[in-house]
Design an enzyme around this catalytic site. Structure first.
Site, PDB file in Angstrom:
ATOM      1  N   ASP A 105       0.215   7.102  -4.382  1.00 28.67           N
ATOM      2  CA  ASP A 105      -0.784   6.733  -2.647  1.00 28.67           C
ATOM      3  C   ASP A 105      -1.538   8.133  -2.661  1.00 28.67           C
ATOM      4  O   ASP A 105      -1.276   8.525  -1.308  1.00 28.67           O
ATOM      5  CB  ASP A 105       0.338   6.567  -2.181  1.00 28.67           C
ATOM      6  CG  ASP A 105       0.811   6.019  -1.586  1.00 28.67           C
ATOM      7  OD1 ASP A 105       0.237   4.725  -1.975  1.00 28.67           O
ATOM      8  OD2 ASP A 105       2.651   5.110  -1.360  1.00 28.67           O
ATOM      9  N   ASP A 165      -1.836  -1.791  -1.503  1.00 27.47           N
ATOM     10  CA  ASP A 165      -2.040  -0.812  -0.801  1.00 27.47           C
ATOM     11  C   ASP A 165      -2.899  -0.566  -0.919  1.00 27.47           C
ATOM     12  O   ASP A 165      -3.498   0.913  -1.368  1.00 27.47           O
ATOM     13  CB  ASP A 165      -1.027  -0.196  -0.095  1.00 27.47           C
ATOM     14  CG  ASP A 165       0.100  -1.314   0.704  1.00 27.47           C
ATOM     15  OD1 ASP A 165       0.841  -2.758  -0.196  1.00 27.47           O
ATOM     16  OD2 ASP A 165       1.202  -1.652   0.933  1.00 27.47           O
TER      17      ASP A 165
END
Length: 386
Positions: A105, A165
């Site tokens: 991330d 994601d």
């Protein structure tokens, strides 16, 4: 965030009435964050507000970059020094995550924060942080699999999980490739995007949340969900990540297959029979309790920002369709139903987002990333010419 000119340099026109609404909403958003600043501990990052209590996260959290990023976007809007000062303070706390190789991330964490600061302030001081972040992210790429590994937890459940994601983290790599000349960053981003097209999508262009791969040979072992209703359902924020990710990859590479993919995903979303008339999606397109299912403002915020950019890349009526859908989303998100009244909502901007419903976490609450993409969407909209 980039300019909104499409492939042929066209820019669609904004609705003057909606521009007034966004100006008012951005002003309220800034006042909300000036309130939020007073409550956030020095070394932590706001995550949500529920049961009259601020919930926070530490810098390794995937959401840590959204708070400084939103502060910087609001500072871009109104130049209030307190917003900038708080953002810079949080960047110092976040800085050490440039060497974090334990997360996929880093795009969310570092590019939404330091990348926004780089764009606004044009300083080279942030370059090493972003380049180190890209290098850390690239260490999670496995040549045999050809994808960036998403998670390291639950080894009993999956061997090499990749979530949709992860498309959002590729912009950090394409940016780093341009700055450094290191083509490996660019090649990793493209390879990841290409294999995600191959394996992550159903024939109707809905996306699985998680694909588990065999790290020995790259074969798909399983297709499942973690945050959606079921393995075969279309989790709304997953669709939003896919839409935004492929629109961004077209901008970054000029590769027409990414534009085609983004348009297919947009059409799936906008033509879905379970998309409400007001365009704010249920948390999952296949939730069993529709129309009583919770709406997800965070998914709508991401979708609206992506659709504005996609509208500039799309020819003729399609561009107008995408922009109209984004306008509908922004208009409702800016209404009393979703936009918090001044001094309420713990200082967060939007109400009614859904984080992780199957686990019972963050359901019908404000979320930091909903705020970030909502503000980004409005700033993108304001760049359109009237």
């Amino acid at each position: 965030m980039t300019d909104l000119k499409g492939q042929k340099g066209k820019v669609l026109k904004a609705d003057p009435e909606l521009l007034k609404i966004t100006d008012s909403a951005l002003s309220r958003a800034a006042s909300q964050y000036l309130h939020l600043i007073k409550t956030v501990p020095d070394t932590l990052f706001p995550r949500t507000y529920q049961h009259n209590r601020l919930l926070t996260a530490t810098s390794p959290s995937w959401i840590s970059g959204f708070y400084p990023g939103t502060l910087l976007l609001l500072y871009e809007f109104n130049s209030v020094k307190k917003l900038k000062a708080e953002a810079l303070k949080k960047l110092e706390v976040l800085k050490k995550e440039q060497f974090n190789t334990g997360t996929h991330d880093l795009g969310f964490m570092m590019y939404c924060s330091f990348g926004t600061a780089k764009r606004l302030f044009k300083t080279k001081a942030y370059d090493p942080v972003l380049l180190n972040s890209a290098a850390s992210l690239s260490q999670r790429f496995h040549d045999e699999v050809g994808l960036i590994r998403s998670w390291d937890h639950k080894p009993e459940t999956w061997k090499y999980p990749v979530i949709i994601d992860n498309m959002m983290n590729l912009e950090l790599l394409t940016w780093a490739s341009r700055l450094s000349g290191n083509q490996r960053f660019y090649k990793i981003a493209k390879k990841h995007a290409d294999l995600t097209i191959k394996n992550h999508f159903r024939p109707d262009y809905s996306t699985y949340h998680v694909i588990d791969y065999d790290p020995q040979n790259g074969k798909v072992l399983n297709k499942l969900t973690e945050q959606g209703y079921s393995d075969e359902s279309a989790w709304a924020r997953g669709q939003a990540w896919a839409l935004y990710g492929y629109t961004m990859m077209y901008r970054e590479t000029g590769d027409a297959k990414y534009l085609e993919m983004a348009m297919h995903i947009a059409d799936y979303i906008l033509k879905h029979p379970n998309l409400p008339a007001d365009k704010i999606p249920y948390w999952d397109f296949n939730a069993p309790d529709i129309p009583a299912a919770p709406r997800d403002a965070s998914a709508a915020a991401v979708m609206s920002s992506a659709l504005i950019e996609l509208s500039g890349f799309s020819e003729g009526d399609m561009g107008k369709t995408y922009l109209k859908a984004a306008e509908d989303m922004i208009r409702l998100l800016s209404s009393p139903e979703y936009l918090a009244q001044p001094g309420t909502n713990g200082g967060f901007i939007l109400k009614h987002s859904v984080g992780f419903l199957p686990a019972g976490n963050e359901v019908d609450v404000p979320l930091s990333y909903a705020d970030y993409y909502y503000v980004e969407a409005m700033l993108r909209y304001r760049k359109l010419k009237t």
